[in-house]
Design an enzyme around this catalytic site. Sequence first.
Site, mmCIF file in Angstrom:
data_model
loop_
_atom_site.group_PDB
_atom_site.id
_atom_site.type_symbol
_atom_site.label_atom_id
_atom_site.label_comp_id
_atom_site.label_asym_id
_atom_site.label_seq_id
_atom_site.Cartn_x
_atom_site.Cartn_y
_atom_site.Cartn_z
ATOM 1 N N GLN A 141 2.951 -14.468 -0.636
ATOM 2 C CA GLN A 141 3.683 -15.718 -0.810
ATOM 3 C C GLN A 141 2.928 -16.898 -0.199
ATOM 4 O O GLN A 141 3.388 -18.022 -0.276
ATOM 5 C CB GLN A 141 5.057 -15.613 -0.123
ATOM 6 N N PHE A 168 10.572 -11.725 -1.225
ATOM 7 C CA PHE A 168 11.769 -11.835 -0.381
ATOM 8 C C PHE A 168 11.449 -12.208 1.059
ATOM 9 O O PHE A 168 12.281 -12.006 1.940
ATOM 10 C CB PHE A 168 12.591 -10.538 -0.416
ATOM 11 N N GLU A 181 5.289 -13.167 3.154
ATOM 12 C CA GLU A 181 4.961 -14.515 3.621
ATOM 13 C C GLU A 181 3.792 -14.445 4.623
ATOM 14 O O GLU A 181 2.773 -15.089 4.420
ATOM 15 C CB GLU A 181 6.176 -15.184 4.264
ATOM 16 N N ARG A 191 16.472 -20.616 13.229
ATOM 17 C CA ARG A 191 17.329 -20.756 12.044
ATOM 18 C C ARG A 191 18.638 -20.004 12.218
ATOM 19 O O ARG A 191 19.685 -20.435 11.712
ATOM 20 C CB ARG A 191 16.601 -20.326 10.768
ATOM 21 N N PHE A 195 16.070 -15.975 6.472
ATOM 22 C CA PHE A 195 15.197 -16.306 7.594
ATOM 23 C C PHE A 195 15.967 -16.464 8.898
ATOM 24 O O PHE A 195 15.810 -17.435 9.618
ATOM 25 C CB PHE A 195 14.467 -17.625 7.234
ATOM 26 N N THR A 244 11.837 -25.649 8.931
ATOM 27 C CA THR A 244 12.076 -26.316 10.211
ATOM 28 C C THR A 244 10.756 -26.652 10.906
ATOM 29 O O THR A 244 10.734 -27.432 11.839
ATOM 30 C CB THR A 244 12.979 -25.466 11.117
ATOM 31 N N ALA A 273 11.577 -20.425 2.326
ATOM 32 C CA ALA A 273 12.608 -21.390 2.709
ATOM 33 C C ALA A 273 13.303 -21.986 1.484
ATOM 34 O O ALA A 273 13.793 -23.120 1.545
ATOM 35 C CB ALA A 273 12.009 -22.498 3.589
ATOM 36 N N GLU A 306 17.662 -18.706 -1.180
ATOM 37 C CA GLU A 306 18.299 -18.022 -0.063
ATOM 38 C C GLU A 306 19.819 -18.179 0.025
ATOM 39 O O GLU A 306 20.505 -17.217 0.366
ATOM 40 C CB GLU A 306 17.685 -18.527 1.255
#
Lengths: 480, 814
Positions: B220, B251, B255, B333, B367, B465, B534, B751
């Site tokens: 990702q 998913f 990442e 988060r 997340f 964030t 995100a 998400e």
Amino acid sequence: MIEFYLNGEAQRCASLAPETSILELLRNELQRTGTKEGCASGDCGACTVAIGEPGRGGRLDYHSTNACITPAHQLQGRHLVTVEGLARGDALHPVQAAMVECHASQCGFCTPGIVMSLFTLHERQRQSPVALDDACLEATLGGNLCRCTGYRPIQKAARHMADQPDVRPPWADDSRLDDNVAALGDTLEATGYAIPNTLETLHALRRQYPTARLVAGATDLWLEATQRLEAFETLIDVSRVTELQAIDETPDGWWIGASVTYARLEPLLDAHYPAFARLLRRLGSAQIRNRGTLGGNIANASPIGDTPPILLALDAHLALEGPNGARTLPLDAFFLDYKRTALESGEFIRAIFLPRPENDQHLEVWKLSKRREDDISAVLGAFAWREENGCLRDVHLAFGGMDATPRRAQATEAALEGHPPDVATFDTARQALARDFSPLDDVRGSAAYRRLAAANLLERLRLKIDHGAVQEVCLDAYAH
Amino acid sequence: MRTLTDLARPPADPEGPNHSATQTDVRHAPAHDSATLHVTGRARYLDDQPAPADALHVAVGLSPTARGRLTQLNLDAVRRAPGVIDVITVTDIPGKTDVGPVFPGDPLLADAEVRYVGQPLFAVAATDFKAARRAVALAEIEIDAQPAQLDAVAAAEAEEWVRPPHVQQSGDWQQALAGAAHVLEAKQFVGGQEHFYLEGQACLALPNEDDGVIVHTSSQHPSEVQKLIAEVLGVSFHAVTVEVRRMGGGFGGKETQAAPWACLAALLARRTGRAIRLRLPRGDDMRATGKRHPFHNRYRLGFDAQGVLVGGDITVIGDCGHSPDLSEAIVDRAMFHADNAYSLGDARVTGIPARTHNPSNTAFRGFGGPQGMMIVERAMDDIARHLDEDPLTIRKRNLYRPGRDITHYGQHVEQTALLHEIVSRLETDSGYWARRDAIRAYNASSPVLKKGLALTPVKFGISFTAKHLNQAGALLHIYTDGSVMINHGGTEMGQGLHTKVGQVVARELGLDNSAVRISATRTDKVPNTSPTAASSGADLNGMAARNAAIQVRERLFDFAAEHFFPDPLPGQPLIRDNMRLEGGELVAGSSESGENETRIAWGELVQAAYLGRVSLSATGFYATPLIHYDRATGQGRPFYYYAHGAAVSEVIVDTLSGEYRVARVDILHDVGDSLNPAIDTGQVEGGFIQGMGWLTSEELKWDATGRLLSDGPATYKIPTIGDTPPDFRVSLLEGLPNSQASLYRSKAVGEPPFMLAISVWSALRDALSSLADYRVSPALDTPATPERVLFAAQALRQASEAKTPTKTPAETPQ
């Protein structure tokens, strides 16, 4: 030399290692990468392909299988259909067209397997259409995991297959394909892999290769190849031995050949043991039920084998054959300890005798697992009994997942036998059950859960017998 | 001059100018751009890519021990094994050995210290996959084992953190508690989750003619893979090109955690000069890579007689595993979502990123947000039982509303009216209250089976964030036949991002979707990209693509005004100001009557512009405005906007076995003005089922030594088709666009729907609560397996039989 057809074209493969799977053959030797590997253990369905084998009326019957745990040699005399073999140029097969129309693919990795499972359903629908209700779709697709869609668009696609233009795969034009496949023959003796056709040949092969492992559905054995990377020196495939394929009816019951698949067993059980038949649909996915055999489920001697507790409760027995001749053995005497059986060296299961149900016999089979579909039991309880003058008679209770082998609950049976099915009797029975079993903790459940849940299944049994006391005692009505 | 191609005539529209409704729908909601490739098996995933015949295959040797010192790693037998060409350990890495994505802490291969079962120790390249795997098994590994810390709560108490704890606070929480009419407290355990992307981690590395590599990866985050490979090899970034065509699911699991495998493959490609294939067998994938963080949460909250929160204290402890990875942002988060859709009042929220000897837990859809929301949803149910009110009543009273619309981290919640609208519409459309009555009646007469019902809302903050990640780039080319190529920094993992971005470009250029193509994501086309994560893929990359398309369009307008209309009529409005692209044409002039309109076919325009030496290529860029967050004060506006939704779930529970079914689910979800309703609905449905799996059947089990027991689909159970609710009613909220100037006023969708599944968990608690006449709020840790449900039922029965009815929530066994 394995001879088979792939998407309508003749194929010959020489010198494959015995442990080669159909998936490895497709992706490596044949460079057909449409079929995916998701787990290599027969649990996710991404590698689903269809195998056509000569059936009644000389036509090929197609069933789904997990290519990752199906021996490549089992393709002998078969027609292998993969996701690459359905579309006709740019014209999509109805299954494919419906999947596109209904937005039923997201990442697309499970999609070839889902297309192939639906292809087998579509072929069956062409022969004899049935309602595509939730139960039918679950029976077809329960072994195809999708992590993206949540399945709703896949359900929708299945229901819209029939609305699509009737595009037939290119190989469907070949009217001689059925005959050509059948002409390839059923037997094989390749290096390291033999497929005998008769019991006599099987015995001869066993004498010739005394250490060779037997394979039928391969749903368990092949995990040794894909997970533990075992190389097999010689395998003897019993899945096409005529005698082991037979279901012989007698006045007292049925002799079921050891290599009869779960799928072939379904009609018999539907007719005579519906509770057993319902369990069969939760035993594994369609892909597994198409390959796995009753003999394999018993010889494997897993503590949680799903059919043995039922067969124990029904007083099944076994016909064994070996170098020293044939014998019969009650199933009760077959399981000795964890993964240990009464089979002597060179001996194998020829058939399983399933007694005919008596008119007033009751059977309940309850399987507890984390997931309803395609999961291994934490606990499986099988309960057979009759009622006579308000008392329980011929009580046979057997459990899987409660000990090193599936076995009867003798103290519990004794507590119930001859007693009225009331609260006091079942209180005693639950205490007896605690003496019968000392289950273990494992990934599927804690010992405490197994103890409590098994005892509660006795309470469910009491409520079930106590007609009218409670309307709903389990979720059967809420399952498809 | 070279000839330009003959232009294909635009196909005549068979429907004529008046499109039928379905035709319009198809244009608005085209299928996934790879759908036909998916269903025919032609879509290529990593391991389907052709490679040179002498390509090598890699297997990785993993630690069998959770913690200890590696005293011996004898690989002689591995090197001698058939087919083995190369074997590497940490000492063979020429550049950096740490591949930590944000903070250091992730050794590519273990040095002396081993920190989890499944940690990579060495890698083997062999002539085929099985040979490599068989060779790995021949290693002699000796580890001086030390006691492993596998308990996140104990780690938090011992101040074993991967990053320092963080606090967000608004008002005086202690005073709020002291003055509250009622105070409740409880703890909960929220289990982790294996991503179970169907395509496991995989990559293919091809050595360049110079010192670099081209790496195809299922990731990702191609730019981060590029950076880490360059650092590991000790070369400049421009020597490394990373390409991602598609993933078979991500998913969040790809990442950060796709990069180590790509680094190993790249290093082996440089060493051997041969193409390197690496894919993890499913068991290795599940053992070696991180998962959704398990959380240990607790609350102590005060509320008034109406059940409205006045304030209190919430702590969330994330089990981060052995290294920071993304855990700081994930625990943040969780804190940002410990309020979900409710004003906490004067509250303190503390987040503790605990270090354990587990794989480094990582991004997973939501997340940390889902784990944070679970604690306040538990509180809502607990308050309702305490006050003998319906949980929906309590939830509605606590929803953010004008006057109570500032979060504990200081952000203003703008669309409170929308939130209330969703809840009240769903309450009506699902027939909540009638069903509540029916369920109470059923439960009163059914001793074994119990039904439960719950409505839970979602408010999910959209933006990374980490502020700098909120940027995106795109590269747009128009070729002289009029076809358009768009590349952007986002990756396709099944979510339909390329389809949506293609739609954006087609819309800006007035073209049919089929005129626009997206090829793979490549670091040499669009540089310095953010991860596709995100939920931001379409928001950011769609905006960047739109920006590129607008640049070219304006250039074409400038050119067209001069080229086609050199002498505008005096007194007429300027032609340049009245141009538009639609239906494959440039339309110029007044559109009022159409009489003065001039239409120029797209291809003709493009070719004229080319001959007129106008650049037909542009890079687009976008950076999200307004957002900021100060970690020192725990205050700011970390989110550009919030996405909302709500779900009603009905369950039926067998209280003797703990088995249950989800009988019906109603969902109403907010995607602003949808970019593609078909794709968005797919995200909502798929996210819900994935969330349901997290909270129900998906159980990660470890033994006492830190070894994962649920290491394959035989033991780790994601939902199957039979788990999809038989009655599943999903709607997108219409007519309420985003209040912020997002891409066509749409909202992110990846998400937020995941957390709608909390309604299933709450419904299970509702069903269980009936066992004690709704006076006790049951503890029900997750995943709520039949085992946990059965034990909860037993605890409820015992509580119900106890003489003094308790009104405090049952304590969670830890």
